[in-house]
Scaffold this motif. Structure first.
Motif, short mmCIF file in Angstrom:
data_model
loop_
_atom_site.label_atom_id
_atom_site.label_comp_id
_atom_site.label_asym_id
_atom_site.label_seq_id
_atom_site.Cartn_x
_atom_site.Cartn_y
_atom_site.Cartn_z
N VAL B 34 -6.79 -16.73 21.70
CA VAL B 34 -7.64 -16.12 20.69
C VAL B 34 -7.09 -14.76 20.27
N SER B 35 -6.62 -13.96 21.24
CA SER B 35 -6.11 -12.64 20.83
C SER B 35 -4.85 -12.78 20.01
N PHE B 36 -3.95 -13.67 20.42
CA PHE B 36 -2.72 -13.84 19.66
C PHE B 36 -3.03 -14.24 18.22
N LEU B 37 -3.90 -15.24 18.08
CA LEU B 37 -4.21 -15.72 16.73
C LEU B 37 -5.00 -14.68 15.95
N PHE B 38 -5.81 -13.89 16.65
CA PHE B 38 -6.55 -12.85 15.95
C PHE B 38 -5.58 -11.81 15.38
N ILE B 39 -4.67 -11.35 16.22
CA ILE B 39 -3.74 -10.31 15.76
C ILE B 39 -2.80 -10.83 14.68
N PHE B 40 -2.29 -12.05 14.89
CA PHE B 40 -1.24 -12.51 13.99
C PHE B 40 -1.77 -13.25 12.76
N LEU B 41 -2.94 -13.84 12.85
CA LEU B 41 -3.41 -14.60 11.69
C LEU B 41 -4.67 -14.03 11.05
N ILE B 42 -5.66 -13.74 11.86
CA ILE B 42 -6.95 -13.38 11.26
C ILE B 42 -6.93 -11.96 10.70
N LEU B 43 -6.34 -11.05 11.46
CA LEU B 43 -6.28 -9.66 10.99
C LEU B 43 -5.54 -9.54 9.65
N PRO B 44 -4.35 -10.13 9.53
CA PRO B 44 -3.66 -10.06 8.22
C PRO B 44 -4.50 -10.66 7.10
N LEU B 45 -5.18 -11.77 7.43
CA LEU B 45 -6.00 -12.44 6.42
C LEU B 45 -7.10 -11.50 5.92
N ALA B 46 -7.77 -10.87 6.87
CA ALA B 46 -8.84 -9.93 6.51
C ALA B 46 -8.27 -8.78 5.71
N MET B 47 -7.11 -8.32 6.13
CA MET B 47 -6.46 -7.17 5.47
C MET B 47 -6.25 -7.43 3.98
N VAL B 48 -5.79 -8.64 3.66
CA VAL B 48 -5.51 -8.96 2.26
C VAL B 48 -6.76 -8.74 1.41
N PHE B 49 -7.87 -9.33 1.85
CA PHE B 49 -9.06 -9.29 1.01
C PHE B 49 -9.70 -7.90 0.99
N ILE B 50 -9.69 -7.25 2.16
CA ILE B 50 -10.30 -5.92 2.20
C ILE B 50 -9.51 -4.94 1.32
N SER B 51 -8.19 -5.02 1.41
CA SER B 51 -7.38 -4.11 0.58
C SER B 51 -7.56 -4.43 -0.89
N ALA B 52 -7.66 -5.72 -1.20
CA ALA B 52 -7.75 -6.12 -2.61
C ALA B 52 -9.01 -5.56 -3.25
N ALA B 257 -3.49 -3.14 -6.38
CA ALA B 257 -3.16 -4.18 -7.35
C ALA B 257 -2.31 -5.27 -6.68
N ALA B 258 -1.36 -4.84 -5.83
CA ALA B 258 -0.52 -5.82 -5.13
C ALA B 258 -1.39 -6.75 -4.29
N PHE B 259 -2.35 -6.17 -3.57
CA PHE B 259 -3.19 -7.01 -2.72
C PHE B 259 -4.15 -7.85 -3.55
N ALA B 260 -4.52 -7.35 -4.73
CA ALA B 260 -5.37 -8.17 -5.60
C ALA B 260 -4.63 -9.45 -5.99
N MET B 261 -3.37 -9.30 -6.41
CA MET B 261 -2.57 -10.48 -6.73
C MET B 261 -2.38 -11.34 -5.49
N ALA B 262 -2.10 -10.67 -4.36
CA ALA B 262 -1.88 -11.41 -3.11
C ALA B 262 -3.12 -12.20 -2.74
N SER B 263 -4.30 -11.65 -3.06
CA SER B 263 -5.52 -12.36 -2.67
C SER B 263 -5.63 -13.70 -3.41
N LEU B 264 -5.07 -13.75 -4.62
CA LEU B 264 -5.08 -15.03 -5.34
C LEU B 264 -4.30 -16.08 -4.55
#
Lengths: 284, 292, 329
Positions: B34-52, B257-264
């Motif tokens: 769970v920690s590995f997947l949280f750090i490597f997958l879930i956190l980046p995923l959240a980052m994209v949308f929050i930054s966007a 703006a970069a993350f907005a496009m990335a969120s698409l």
């Protein structure tokens, strides 16, 4: 000569029950040749416009040599790390149940599905000194973004699914009766794991590591943002090709690409051997 | 790229008591996962949308509707619309020839189909520059006719095709191999022609695997960066795809703006994963039946 | 329609799957190709169907004297039934049966009404009238195989080819379907070839059997005749249990039910009863021959069993009623 003869005869005289052999194989070969094989052959033809010395100079230029160390070294390290964690993840996903497991299982493939550029900017922002994770690592004196450590992280990210997805189906397929048999014969849990469970899992594990390595060596998009791309420090080999291209040094770019291609072929060969080795454990 | 076939066997119940590890081992392993997947997958995923959305909806909306963004979206769709159908036809032809017939060199052919996976996408771009670029084999004659391939939209399309060649074929080959050819043979003894066999018997059997391959192929085609980056001239508003547009925005510190496009693209990736999971669960029984 | 197989050879690499096969199947007959696995029987059936091709330069397959050797499978008008049914799982039972009619060229296609009529007639024939709307997955193995048979019959084939049709079914269903197939054949009289490795099945269903081994036909003839007069040891052993005695010159084979046991018979061979297995109509007794150190198997009917009960350890005399003697080549 003889095998060539029988090869030709095969295509001429073999009647086929299901129609479409000529059409489907013909189109397959034509398309593959047009899109993949002939263009790739161009690499070797183009590099031959350089003399051996020039090629050697290009591919052993200190900056390029250092990029091999970064690309191949970090890829190997990343794929080994993925081998360990991938195995653990596959084990947990197959053997245990816990809340949220299905979602995690589905998310494993995210690095396949997520465009590399998106992964690149996201990881870079996360681990930058001002980023969510980077600011805490900064306190520990660890710099991640714009260093080889960042490249390693990106390579681990994109390699995550490979080992999980090669080990997982084999693990699911293992007959639990075999384990029960081992235990009934007096083996303890660790003996059962190493003597009964592990052997059939080694080929898929190695295959997964090799796939992750192959992907990591060629990876560009997710690495390029976090790498910082400092000469002799954090440049990867695909970047060396891009740099040569930007300077219109096509022949030199091609020579470096040739080195990478040869390595790719070798990895592909290894993967094929591993897969045929692995298939001896499988049914039919 | 684990195919549908390899994921079909389904999960088994967790086994008898004798096969259980001690509780702490189990907890440790689940914790690591769970920690590995949280750090490597879930956190980046959240980052994209929050930054966007960090500067609000209106900035987000403006970022994805400015003209350069729209043109990047258009080119991405254009390249995908060409690459996916071509590779679909290729995948069907390759899978048909490989699974329905015996011929020498089959294993080599399967390996060659995988080649674009093993080759760096940067090399995938380079090879077309060697052929169609200004110093390339056809460079002069193309220039004489006023056709530009490299550093223009056609180059982007070519690069996209190259990197997505194996996707559909790789899904279909193991699937059709596992299904065998008895049903096709039965249809033939009943008088069906080749096309009738394909449309009425084979296609319905492989529809899930095919859809899965198309979705993966589509995701990769829209998100390809390396090959396209080499082949596109990075001309804003003209030869940029979404990923290239993201790169420019990010490098110019237009992070939001970069993350907005990335969120698409991230949204697309999540949809891809969702459909894939749906197909797997829906198709599993059906295809297990077909194979057994 | 009659089928003539004339001098057919088939090799896979170095392996001779079929070696000079000649076979004539009379119109309306039901012939079983019987043999152990790897004997070439399925290969022969597939070559007759056009699903496989004989070696280049070997002989011909003819239907009613008409050479079909190079005719495509789709044009041979054969009905082929596969061991694992090969039903189209995405189609209903009705659509499965109608498939062969629907793929005909527009000009030859029957009307929707005719198709419906034909399918319902077939569903009735296979005794699954109300199953048209179901899907193959919802049916049992025996039902699926009957659907497969109806699908093959829908195109009114000239020949029906059955490849181990009951091989994937359990023993009870097999026995039921055997009798049903025999009856069906009497109703429709389509020339039928049945491939099986089960001698009981072959002898029970078929008018005639052809026994294959190592790609050659060992013997062919009416079922009873082949059983009663096997021409060689392989056929004799393959068709049922035998006790085998061989010396340098010859092999002598004796079926277990052709041996009689007596308490006291001065002229017989002496033996000791080792085990008695008496369930069902037939009693199976193992006898240890004293003179030869050999265990033989004897079968006795229940009538005999009741008259002369035997138990383990009894001393008996063995008398052979009938034996087959095959001199060594």
């Amino acid at each position: 000569m003889k095998s060539q003869f029988s090869f030709l005869r095969f295509f001429k005289s073999q009647p086929q029950v299901i129609p479409g052999f000529g059409l489907s194989l013909g189109f397959t070969l034509f398309y593959l040749a047009l899109i993949v094989l002939i263009p790739l052959a161009g690499i070797f033809i183009k590099s031959s416009s350089l003399s051996w010395e020039e090629i050697w100079m290009t591919v052993t230029h200190p900056r390029v040599l250092h990029s091999y160390k970064i690309s191949f070294g970090l890829s190997l390290l990343a794929s080994l790390i993925n081998g360990f964690f991938g195995f653990v993840i596959a084990w947990v996903l197959v053997r245990y149940s816990f809340p949220g497991k299905r979602i995690l299982d589905a998310l494993i493939d995210l690095p396949f599905a997520l465009p590399t550029a998106v992964a690149g900017i996201t990881l870079c922002s996360l681990y930058a000194p001002s980023g969510w994770i980077g600011r805490y690592l900064e306190l520990l004196g660890l710099k991640v973004s714009y260093t080889p450590l960042g490249i390693l992280l990106a390579l681990i990210f994109i390699g995550t699914p490979f080992v999980v997805r090669t080990v997982q189906p084999v693990l699911e397929d293992l007959d639990q009766e075999v384990e029960e048999a081992a235990i009934s014969l007096g083996a303890d849990r660790l003996q059962t794991f190493f003597r009964v469970l592990m052997p059939p899992l080694i080929p898929p594990l190695l295959t997964g590591i090799a796939l992750a390595f192959a992907r990591a060596v060629g990876e560009y998009g997710s690495v390029i943002f976090i790498a910082g791309n400092m000469p002799m420090k954090s440049e990867i080999t695909p970047l060396m090709i891009v740099i040569q291209l930007e300077q219109y040094e096509y022949a030199k770019a091609t020579a470096i690409a040739g080195v990478m291609l040869v390595v790719s072929f070798l990895i592909l060969l290894c993967i094929n051997l591993l897969q045929s080795w692995s298939s001896r454990y499988q049914r039919n | 790229m684990a195919g549908i076939v390899s994921r079909l066997k389904g999960h088994r119940a967790s086994g008898s008591m004798a096969l259980k590890e001690p509780k702490w081992v189990k907890r440790l392993l689940i914790g690591v996962t769970v920690s590995f997947l949280f750090i490597f997958l879930i956190l980046p995923l959240a980052m994209v949308f929050i930054s966007a959305f960090s500067e609000g909806i209106s900035v987000y909306y403006a970022s994805i509707t400015e003209s350069a963004a729209l043109s990047a979206i258009r080119l991405t769709f254009f390249a995908t619309m060409i690459a996916v159908p071509l590779n679909l036809i290729f995948g069907l032809a390759a899978a048909w020839s490989i699974t329905k017939f015996e011929f020498p060199g089959k294993q080599i052919l399967i390996t060659l189909i995988d080649l674009p996976f093993a080759v760096s996408p940067v090399i995938g771009g380079l090879i077309y520059i060697l052929i169609f670029g200004s110093q390339g084999w056809f460079g002069n004659s193309l220039r004489d006719h006023g056709i530009q391939i490299v550093f223009a939209a056609p180059g982007v399309v070519l690069g996209t095709i190259f990197v997505t060649v194996p996707f559909i074929a790789r899904e279909l080959i193991p699937l059709m191999q596992a299904q065998g050819k008895d049903q096709e043979l039965a249809a033939i003894t009943l008088g069906a022609s080749g096309w009738q066999v394909f449309w009425r018997v084979t296609l319905p059997k492989i529809k899930w695997g095919l859809l899965y391959g198309v979705i993966l192929c589509n995701g990769r085609a829209m998100g390809e960066f390396g090959a396209v980056s080499v082949l596109s001239g990075h001309i804003r508003g003209q030869t940029n795809t979404i990923p290239l547009h993201i790169e420019i925005l990010y490098n110019e510190y237009h992070t939001t703006a970069a993350f907005a496009m990335a969120s698409l693209l991230t949204f697309l990736a999540l949809v891809t994963l969702g459909i894939k999971t749906y197909i797997e669960s829906k198709a599993a029984d059906e295809m297990n039946e077909e194979i057994s | 329609m009659s089928i003539q197989v004339n001098n057919i050879h088939k090799t896979f690499g170095k392996f001779k799957a079929l070696d000079q096969i000649d076979l004539e199947i009379p119109s309306g007959g039901l012939v079983a190709l019987l043999g152990p696995s790897g004997s070439g029987k399925t290969t022969l059936l597939r070559i007759i169907a056009g699903l496989d091709f004989a070696d280049a330069g070997s002989g011909t397959i003819s239907f009613n004297g008409l050479d079909v050797t190079s005719l495509a499978a789709a044009k041979r008008k054969v009905g082929f039934v596969f061991q694992h049914y090969a039903l189209f799982n995405h189609m209903s039972v009705f659509e499965n049966i109608a498939f062969g009619l629907r793929v005909r060229p527009k000009s030859e296609q029957p009307s929707e009404l005719e198709i419906e009529e034909r399918v319902h007639k077939l569903l009735k024939l296979i005794k699954l009238e109300n199953f048209g709307k179901r899907f193959p997955k919802q049916l049992s193995g025996g039902q699926r195989q009957r659907i497969a048979l109806a699908r093959a019959l829908a195109v009114e084939p000239q020949v029906l080819l059955l490849d181990e049709p009951f091989g994937a079914l359990d023993a009870r269903v097999r026995r039921e379907l055997r009798r049903w197939l025999r009856q069906l054949h009497e109703e429709i009289h389509v020339t039928t070839i049945l491939v099986t490795h089960d001698q009981e099945e072959a002898l029970e269903i078929a008018d005639e059997v052809a026994i294959l081994n190592h790609g050659k036909i060992e013997q062919r003839g009416r079922s009873q005749a082949v059983y009663d007069f096997p021409t060689n040891a392989f056929v004799c052993e393959f068709l049922g249990d035998v006790n085998s005695f061989s010396n340098e010159k010859q092999t002598t084979l004796v079926r277990p039910h052709e041996i009689e046991l007596y308490r006291h018979e001065p002229s017989g061979i002496e033996g000791v009863v080792r085990s008695v297995n008496a369930f069902g109509a037939v009693e199976r007794i193992e006898v240890d021959l004293l003179c030869e150190k050999k265990l033989i198997l004897v079968e006795r009917s229940s009538a005999v069993k009741e008259k002369h009960p035997l138990s383990t350890g009894d001393l008996v005399c063995v008398k052979v009623r009938k034996e087959f003697i095959f001199p060594h080549a």
